[in-house]
Design a protein around this motif. Structure first.
Motif, mmCIF file in Angstrom:
data_model
loop_
_atom_site.group_PDB
_atom_site.id
_atom_site.type_symbol
_atom_site.label_atom_id
_atom_site.label_comp_id
_atom_site.label_asym_id
_atom_site.label_seq_id
_atom_site.Cartn_x
_atom_site.Cartn_y
_atom_site.Cartn_z
ATOM 1 N N GLN A 65 1.077 -0.583 -0.133
ATOM 2 C CA GLN A 65 0.044 0.042 -0.039
ATOM 3 C C GLN A 65 0.954 1.316 -0.185
ATOM 4 O O GLN A 65 0.154 2.352 -0.795
ATOM 5 N N PHE A 66 1.985 1.343 0.758
ATOM 6 C CA PHE A 66 2.782 2.385 0.529
ATOM 7 C C PHE A 66 3.417 2.770 -0.932
ATOM 8 O O PHE A 66 3.729 4.281 -1.149
ATOM 9 N N LEU A 67 4.011 1.617 -1.333
ATOM 10 C CA LEU A 67 4.624 1.484 -2.476
ATOM 11 C C LEU A 67 3.046 2.193 -3.447
ATOM 12 O O LEU A 67 3.384 3.045 -4.312
ATOM 13 N N ALA A 68 2.612 1.715 -3.300
ATOM 14 C CA ALA A 68 0.739 2.174 -3.914
ATOM 15 C C ALA A 68 0.991 3.573 -4.213
ATOM 16 O O ALA A 68 0.702 4.086 -5.611
ATOM 17 N N GLY A 69 0.542 3.820 -2.932
ATOM 18 C CA GLY A 69 0.065 5.377 -2.771
ATOM 19 C C GLY A 69 1.410 6.705 -3.316
ATOM 20 O O GLY A 69 0.966 7.381 -4.083
ATOM 21 N N ALA A 70 2.926 6.347 -3.089
ATOM 22 C CA ALA A 70 3.825 6.712 -3.619
ATOM 23 C C ALA A 70 3.467 6.763 -5.362
ATOM 24 O O ALA A 70 3.810 7.686 -5.816
ATOM 25 N N LYS A 71 3.881 5.919 -6.065
ATOM 26 C CA LYS A 71 3.060 5.540 -7.836
ATOM 27 C C LYS A 71 1.966 6.080 -7.712
ATOM 28 O O LYS A 71 2.334 7.035 -9.067
ATOM 29 N N ALA A 72 0.958 6.250 -7.520
ATOM 30 C CA ALA A 72 -0.494 6.858 -7.751
ATOM 31 C C ALA A 72 -0.078 8.515 -8.036
ATOM 32 O O ALA A 72 -0.556 8.594 -8.707
ATOM 33 N N GLU A 73 0.506 8.848 -6.788
ATOM 34 C CA GLU A 73 0.561 10.160 -6.301
ATOM 35 C C GLU A 73 1.434 10.916 -7.892
ATOM 36 O O GLU A 73 1.670 11.687 -8.309
ATOM 37 N N GLY A 74 2.379 10.135 -7.624
ATOM 38 C CA GLY A 74 3.849 10.402 -8.300
ATOM 39 C C GLY A 74 2.480 10.407 -9.841
ATOM 40 O O GLY A 74 3.015 11.547 -11.121
ATOM 41 N N GLU A 75 2.419 9.215 -10.011
ATOM 42 C CA GLU A 75 1.806 9.683 -12.051
ATOM 43 C C GLU A 75 0.407 10.456 -12.156
ATOM 44 O O GLU A 75 0.421 10.651 -12.940
ATOM 45 N N ALA A 76 -0.530 10.817 -10.395
ATOM 46 C CA ALA A 76 -1.255 12.099 -11.557
ATOM 47 C C ALA A 76 -0.747 13.332 -11.622
ATOM 48 O O ALA A 76 -1.702 13.800 -11.565
ATOM 49 N N LEU A 77 0.659 13.655 -11.013
ATOM 50 C CA LEU A 77 1.369 14.518 -11.273
ATOM 51 C C LEU A 77 1.697 14.737 -12.600
ATOM 52 O O LEU A 77 2.718 15.225 -12.764
ATOM 53 N N GLY A 78 1.684 13.193 -13.485
ATOM 54 C CA GLY A 78 3.190 13.503 -14.546
ATOM 55 C C GLY A 78 4.140 12.774 -14.301
ATOM 56 O O GLY A 78 4.731 12.665 -15.424
ATOM 57 N N PHE A 79 4.680 12.143 -13.437
ATOM 58 C CA PHE A 79 6.068 11.599 -13.395
ATOM 59 C C PHE A 79 5.763 10.093 -13.874
ATOM 60 O O PHE A 79 5.097 9.459 -13.498
ATOM 61 N N LYS A 80 6.553 9.259 -14.042
ATOM 62 C CA LYS A 80 6.948 8.286 -13.792
ATOM 63 C C LYS A 80 7.655 7.048 -13.043
ATOM 64 O O LYS A 80 8.576 8.070 -12.668
ATOM 65 N N VAL A 81 7.191 6.611 -12.650
ATOM 66 C CA VAL A 81 7.436 5.854 -11.058
ATOM 67 C C VAL A 81 7.566 4.757 -11.206
ATOM 68 O O VAL A 81 6.675 4.392 -11.602
ATOM 69 N N ASP A 82 9.379 4.098 -10.714
ATOM 70 C CA ASP A 82 9.629 2.888 -10.864
ATOM 71 C C ASP A 82 9.383 2.510 -8.899
ATOM 72 O O ASP A 82 9.907 3.602 -8.511
ATOM 73 N N VAL A 83 9.168 1.437 -9.007
ATOM 74 C CA VAL A 83 9.131 0.408 -7.345
ATOM 75 C C VAL A 83 9.833 -0.436 -7.083
ATOM 76 O O VAL A 83 10.010 -1.102 -7.983
ATOM 77 N N PHE A 84 10.780 -0.529 -6.289
ATOM 78 C CA PHE A 84 11.712 -1.615 -5.833
ATOM 79 C C PHE A 84 11.656 -2.381 -4.557
ATOM 80 O O PHE A 84 11.471 -0.879 -3.408
ATOM 81 N N THR A 85 11.526 -3.546 -3.753
ATOM 82 C CA THR A 85 11.396 -3.485 -2.466
ATOM 83 C C THR A 85 12.691 -4.334 -2.444
ATOM 84 O O THR A 85 11.982 -5.849 -3.604
ATOM 85 N N ALA A 86 13.416 -4.752 -1.751
ATOM 86 C CA ALA A 86 14.278 -5.622 -1.220
ATOM 87 C C ALA A 86 14.091 -6.966 -0.444
ATOM 88 O O ALA A 86 15.111 -7.880 -0.018
ATOM 89 N N ASN A 87 12.698 -6.760 0.335
ATOM 90 C CA ASN A 87 12.285 -7.999 1.248
ATOM 91 C C ASN A 87 12.713 -7.831 1.917
ATOM 92 O O ASN A 87 13.617 -9.650 2.622
#
Length: 367
Positions: A65-87
């Motif tokens: 949910q943290f990654l989804a929130g960051a990605k959605a907000e960034g894309e709403a602003l017109g940014f290209k957003v890549d996410v990664f988690t190292a587990n």
């Protein structure tokens, strides 16, 4: 607000986690023709802005949910957003940052970088002209010029959960402490825990343990099950779980053992957590939390302000809320992360760092 079945939401979150975990995860940026009026010069021409979100821990719904929130907000602003988690893999985490350093990203959100090496990594990013926001990371990052360190208000989270535990048991209880050292938020929560024990001598710690891994919930479930075999009914009154992955595992073990006299007081919330807390006979009575999706959104707004050369604070804490099982079970409809705001006043809402020009960008890039 439209209601959705808790189980469907949970399945969706897991699917999102699988898509986000361990991979770039960047989708196509929304595009709109022509310049944007009334926004910082950096964004006015509609040139591509690339963001990388890198999180050390993973494998849980909170991360998704943290990654989804960051990605959605960034894309709403017109940014290209890549996410990664190292587990939880430290080497992979630092490799991802160093790889990002060599790539053409404009900004980074770094989550749960708890070690000194993260500070050095971030300094390299800053030296190369990258904008950086960090979440739940090494406190020394707040001293790096231009970097913002965000956190949940961990002291408030721990205080809310522990005060309720003390109140429910009239200051007299034998408890198990589920905690893992080495992470800044855990250090802050532990400080409150130690202060609570000192102020309430009737609260006795029976055992403590915890591990941060991709399968934390399962490992916790096994560990709590083994512990319950050592302590017969009457020897343990409550569990304080400093992470929802701990609480999920503990709840499963308690139910399987039929030890419904033990109550859980936790920290953090997700769809999976809400489903567990609302379940019949669940021992999880309270959880203190900040909306993880909102955390991602606020971190992205801070990063956008940095990219626009606007002033940002060195630190920022997000406000915590206490959620009770009684509140959730009293709802006529299943409660999930979408409609939790109908139960908890102000949940998931914040205009922190949301500037008027951001609203203009969102309107411009709206599908």
């Amino acid at each position: 607000m439209k209601k959705r079945n808790v189980r469907n939401v949970f399945v969706s979150a897991i699917a999102a986690a699988l898509l986000l975990t361990g991979c770039g995860g960047g989708g196509d940026t929304k595009t709109a023709s022509g310049p944007v009026q009334g926004v910082p010069e950096r964004f006015a021409k509609g040139e591509e802005v690339k963001i990388k979100v890198i999180r050390k821990i993973g494998g849980d719904d909170h991360t998704a949910q943290f990654l989804a929130g960051a990605k959605a907000e960034g894309e709403a602003l017109g940014f290209k957003v890549d996410v990664f988690t190292a587990n939880g893999d430290t080497a992979k985490f630092h490799d991802a940052i160093n790889q990002g350093l060599q790539q053409d990203y404009d900004g980074f959100i770094i989550s749960h970088g708890d070690d000194a090496a993260t500070v050095e990594d971030v300094k390299k990013l800053v030296d190369k002209g990258k904008s950086v926001v960090t979440f739940d990371s090494n406190p020394d990052l707040a001293q790096v010029e231009g970097v913002t360190l965000t956190s949940q208000d961990d002291e408030a989270l721990a205080t809310q959960a522990l005060d309720q535990l003390v109140k429910d048991h009239n200051g007299e209880a034998n408890i198990v402490y589920l905690w893992v050292d080495g992470f800044p938020p855990m250090v802050r929560r532990n400080k409150v825990y130690q202060e609570t024990l000192k102020a309430n001598p009737g609260i006795k710690e029976v055992e403590r343990f915890g591990v941060a891994a991709a399968d934390t919930s399962m490992q916790t479930q096994n560990a709590v099950a083994a512990m319950l075999n050592k302590h017969p009914k009457g020897e343990i009154d409550a569990i304080f779980a400093t992470w929802d992955a701990f609480a999920i595992g503990a709840a499963r073990a308690i139910k399987e053992a039929g030890r419904d006299e033990i109550k859980i007081y936790g920290i953090d919330v997700s769809n999976a957590d809400l489903q567990e807390i609302q379940g019949e006979g669940s021992p999880w009575k309270y959880t203190a939390a900040v909306d993880p999706k909102l955390i991602g959104e606020v971190n992205m707004r801070l990063l956008a302000k940095k990219l626009a050369d606007e002033e940002t604070p060195a630190t920022y804490d997000l406000e915590a809320s206490l959620i009770s099982q009684e509140q959730l079970q009293a709802s006529k409809n299943p409660v999930n992360m979408v409609n939790l705001a109908e139960i908890i006043d102000g949940w998931g809402k914040s205009d922190a760092f949301e500037e008027d020009w951001m609203k203009k960008l969102k309107d411009h890039y709206k599908k």
